[in-house]
Design a protein around this motif. Structure first.
Motif, PDB file in Angstrom:
ATOM      1  N   ILE A   1      34.439  41.812  57.027  1.00 29.79           N
ATOM      2  CA  ILE A   1      33.946  41.051  55.871  1.00 29.79           C
ATOM      3  C   ILE A   1      34.035  41.902  54.605  1.00 29.79           C
ATOM      4  CG2 ILE A   1      31.972  39.813  54.896  1.00 29.79           C
ATOM      5  CD1 ILE A   1      30.939  39.528  57.820  1.00 29.79           C
ATOM      6  N   TRP A   2      33.513  43.130  54.705  1.00 23.01           N
ATOM      7  CA  TRP A   2      33.564  44.045  53.556  1.00 23.01           C
ATOM      8  C   TRP A   2      34.997  44.240  53.107  1.00 23.01           C
ATOM      9  CZ3 TRP A   2      30.530  48.124  56.866  1.00 23.01           C
ATOM     10  CH2 TRP A   2      29.222  47.670  57.049  1.00 23.01           C
ATOM     11  N   GLU A   3      35.862  44.494  54.088  1.00 21.71           N
ATOM     12  CA  GLU A   3      37.266  44.783  53.775  1.00 21.71           C
ATOM     13  C   GLU A   3      37.903  43.617  53.022  1.00 21.71           C
ATOM     14  OE1 GLU A   3      40.035  45.015  57.006  1.00 21.71           O
ATOM     15  OE2 GLU A   3      41.033  46.776  56.125  1.00 21.71           O
ATOM     16  N   LYS A   4      37.603  42.412  53.485  1.00 24.47           N
ATOM     17  CA  LYS A   4      38.172  41.223  52.847  1.00 24.47           C
ATOM     18  C   LYS A   4      37.757  41.138  51.386  1.00 24.47           C
ATOM     19  CE  LYS A   4      37.524  36.522  53.147  1.00 24.47           C
ATOM     20  NZ  LYS A   4      36.633  35.507  53.753  1.00 24.47           N
TER      21      LYS A   4
ATOM     22  N   LYS B   1      32.899  50.248  39.097  1.00 26.62           N
ATOM     23  CA  LYS B   1      32.008  49.157  38.693  1.00 26.62           C
ATOM     24  C   LYS B   1      32.334  47.890  39.482  1.00 26.62           C
ATOM     25  CE  LYS B   1      30.484  47.502  34.117  1.00 26.62           C
ATOM     26  NZ  LYS B   1      30.770  47.680  32.668  1.00 26.62           N
ATOM     27  N   GLN B   2      33.610  47.521  39.498  1.00 29.88           N
ATOM     28  CA  GLN B   2      34.020  46.313  40.210  1.00 29.88           C
ATOM     29  C   GLN B   2      33.716  46.423  41.700  1.00 29.88           C
ATOM     30  OE1 GLN B   2      34.990  43.536  38.657  1.00 29.88           O
ATOM     31  NE2 GLN B   2      34.660  44.668  36.779  1.00 29.88           N
ATOM     32  N   THR B   3      33.971  47.608  42.254  1.00 27.92           N
ATOM     33  CA  THR B   3      33.689  47.832  43.676  1.00 27.92           C
ATOM     34  C   THR B   3      32.215  47.606  43.968  1.00 27.92           C
ATOM     35  OG1 THR B   3      35.455  49.486  43.741  1.00 27.92           O
ATOM     36  CG2 THR B   3      33.880  49.500  45.573  1.00 27.92           C
ATOM     37  N   ASN B   4      31.362  48.158  43.113  1.00 32.24           N
ATOM     38  CA  ASN B   4      29.925  48.003  43.314  1.00 32.24           C
ATOM     39  C   ASN B   4      29.477  46.554  43.216  1.00 32.24           C
ATOM     40  OD1 ASN B   4      29.284  50.673  43.886  1.00 32.24           O
ATOM     41  ND2 ASN B   4      29.093  51.205  41.722  1.00 32.24           N
ATOM     42  N   ILE B   5      30.063  45.816  42.281  1.00 35.15           N
ATOM     43  CA  ILE B   5      29.721  44.398  42.142  1.00 35.15           C
ATOM     44  C   ILE B   5      30.019  43.639  43.431  1.00 35.15           C
ATOM     45  CG2 ILE B   5      30.411  42.241  40.993  1.00 35.15           C
ATOM     46  CD1 ILE B   5      30.779  43.886  38.403  1.00 35.15           C
TER      47      ILE B   5
ATOM     48  N   LYS C   1      42.544  41.499  42.335  1.00 35.89           N
ATOM     49  CA  LYS C   1      42.146  41.016  41.010  1.00 35.89           C
ATOM     50  C   LYS C   1      42.264  42.132  39.978  1.00 35.89           C
ATOM     51  CE  LYS C   1      38.835  37.215  41.311  1.00 35.89           C
ATOM     52  NZ  LYS C   1      37.384  36.955  41.436  1.00 35.89           N
ATOM     53  N   ALA C   2      41.806  43.322  40.374  1.00 38.94           N
ATOM     54  CA  ALA C   2      41.760  44.449  39.438  1.00 38.94           C
ATOM     55  C   ALA C   2      43.149  44.879  38.993  1.00 38.94           C
ATOM     56  CB  ALA C   2      41.021  45.625  40.071  1.00 38.94           C
ATOM     57  N   ILE C   3      44.135  44.517  39.795  1.00 37.23           N
ATOM     58  CA  ILE C   3      45.477  45.006  39.511  1.00 37.23           C
ATOM     59  C   ILE C   3      46.413  43.862  39.106  1.00 37.23           C
ATOM     60  CG2 ILE C   3      46.698  44.897  41.721  1.00 37.23           C
ATOM     61  CD1 ILE C   3      46.990  48.038  41.252  1.00 37.23           C
ATOM     62  N   GLU C   4      45.785  42.686  38.986  1.00 32.62           N
ATOM     63  CA  GLU C   4      46.505  41.495  38.548  1.00 32.62           C
ATOM     64  C   GLU C   4      47.104  41.744  37.175  1.00 32.62           C
ATOM     65  OE1 GLU C   4      44.524  37.494  39.923  1.00 32.62           O
ATOM     66  OE2 GLU C   4      44.512  37.601  37.724  1.00 32.62           O
TER      67      GLU C   4
ATOM     68  N   LYS D   1      40.208  41.511  48.055  1.00 35.02           N
ATOM     69  CA  LYS D   1      40.262  40.473  47.035  1.00 35.02           C
ATOM     70  C   LYS D   1      40.040  41.084  45.655  1.00 35.02           C
ATOM     71  CE  LYS D   1      37.129  37.227  47.405  1.00 35.02           C
ATOM     72  NZ  LYS D   1      36.284  36.151  47.992  1.00 35.02           N
ATOM     73  N   MET D   2      39.028  41.962  45.583  1.00 36.95           N
ATOM     74  CA  MET D   2      38.717  42.632  44.302  1.00 36.95           C
ATOM     75  C   MET D   2      39.882  43.499  43.859  1.00 36.95           C
ATOM     76  SD  MET D   2      37.812  45.719  42.902  1.00 36.95           S
ATOM     77  CE  MET D   2      37.178  46.740  44.237  1.00 36.95           C
ATOM     78  N   ASN D   3      40.423  44.275  44.781  1.00 38.94           N
ATOM     79  CA  ASN D   3      41.557  45.152  44.464  1.00 38.94           C
ATOM     80  C   ASN D   3      42.696  44.363  43.824  1.00 38.94           C
ATOM     81  OD1 ASN D   3      40.332  47.406  45.473  1.00 38.94           O
ATOM     82  ND2 ASN D   3      41.440  47.445  47.414  1.00 38.94           N
TER      83      ASN D   3
END
Lengths: 146, 146
Positions: free
Chosen positions: A101-104, A19-23, A112-115, A108-110
């Motif tokens: 750009i995508w990778e960045k 879900k987060q990846t898709n967002i 956050k998700a594992i924070e 960032k999401m990764n």
DNA sequence: TATAAATAGTTACCTAGGTAAGTAAAGGGA
DNA sequence: TCCCTTTACTTACCTAGGTAACTATTTATA
């Protein structure tokens, strides 16, 4: 041991991450399955669809779909091999340009998700998951041989 | 830490488990999503669809579908509540009768799927997954409040 | 009390991934 | 060499789960 709870946790985590990846990818018109293909061919270079689906443990039909959508978006090319059955998948210049750009955004999401989930635990978890997957795989191989 | 690998492992494990679940349930005309609903209402008793989808962390629309299929198969009833918006989901006698068989098959599969993966590690894994899910949840709640 | 906002559920449509069956090319054995 | 099997990919169709938009109630508010 409550297996239901264990399996449910795995399943839910998987869905949350997707879900987060898709967002994160939505502004770029990409979805998680496409990203996983782009990520692999960026790391490993040109691969056949068979190699891709083996590597990502996905059946051939969904891989066909994902690749075809990437082709339509101009992020990937299907190059016929010497063996006329196979199709080598390679990144286009367009994708090569957009990739950072995508990778960045994904990175960032990764993070956050594992924070709030300590690094030591991340490694432990990875170890446990790998071990389980390996055991599952061995077991299934044995079943098939029967 | 390679987050890609970690996420990929979680995702693959989730898919493998669902696959095995579906194989085991196929002879009874059931699928994993339906089983998860039956399992919950067996443990918790009659619940509204909202309570079900909250408990299983699934959005309302997929829950509607899953319930409707269970209704069609005669395993579940939708009872209107005092609040005319809600529908309480309860097991039928048919499902009550068949449940022990399904449960036995699922249990057998669960144990096979986790064979070769030590009990101690199962507990560790469950702990780690719960912690991560909790951290993820807290973080997402914070984001929503912004 | 009349009206606006929130809530439960549904419908329509999207992606992700699975199986079964089909096509075309490559390999192997009589 | 011919035929049969295997292999890579595709097509058709299924479930799982997501969002957006809708309906029908219920609750809150002016």
């Amino acid at each position: 041991m409550n297996h239901h709870l264990l399996f449910h946790s795995v399943h839910q985590l998987s869905r949350q991450i997707m879900k987060q990846t898709n967002i994160v990818l939505q502004p770029y018109g990409l979805y998680s399955a496409q990203w996983s293909v782009l990520y692999v061919i960026k790391q490993k270079g040109s691969m056949t669809q068979k190699e891709l689906s083996d590597y990502l443990s996905v059946e051939a039909p969904p891989m066909t779909r994902t690749v075809q959508r990437l082709v339509k978006q101009g992020y990937v090319r299907q190059m016929p091999g010497e063996d006329k059955r196979v199709k080598f998948i390679e990144m286009t210049e367009l994708a090569e340009k957009e990739y950072p750009i995508w990778e960045k955004e994904i990175k960032k999401m990764n993070e956050k998700a594992i924070e709030g989930f300590p690094k030591v635990h991340q490694h432990e978890l990875q170890q446990l998951l790998s071990n389980w997957l390996y055991a599952l795989d061995s077991h299934q191989r044995k079943e098939e041989d029967k």
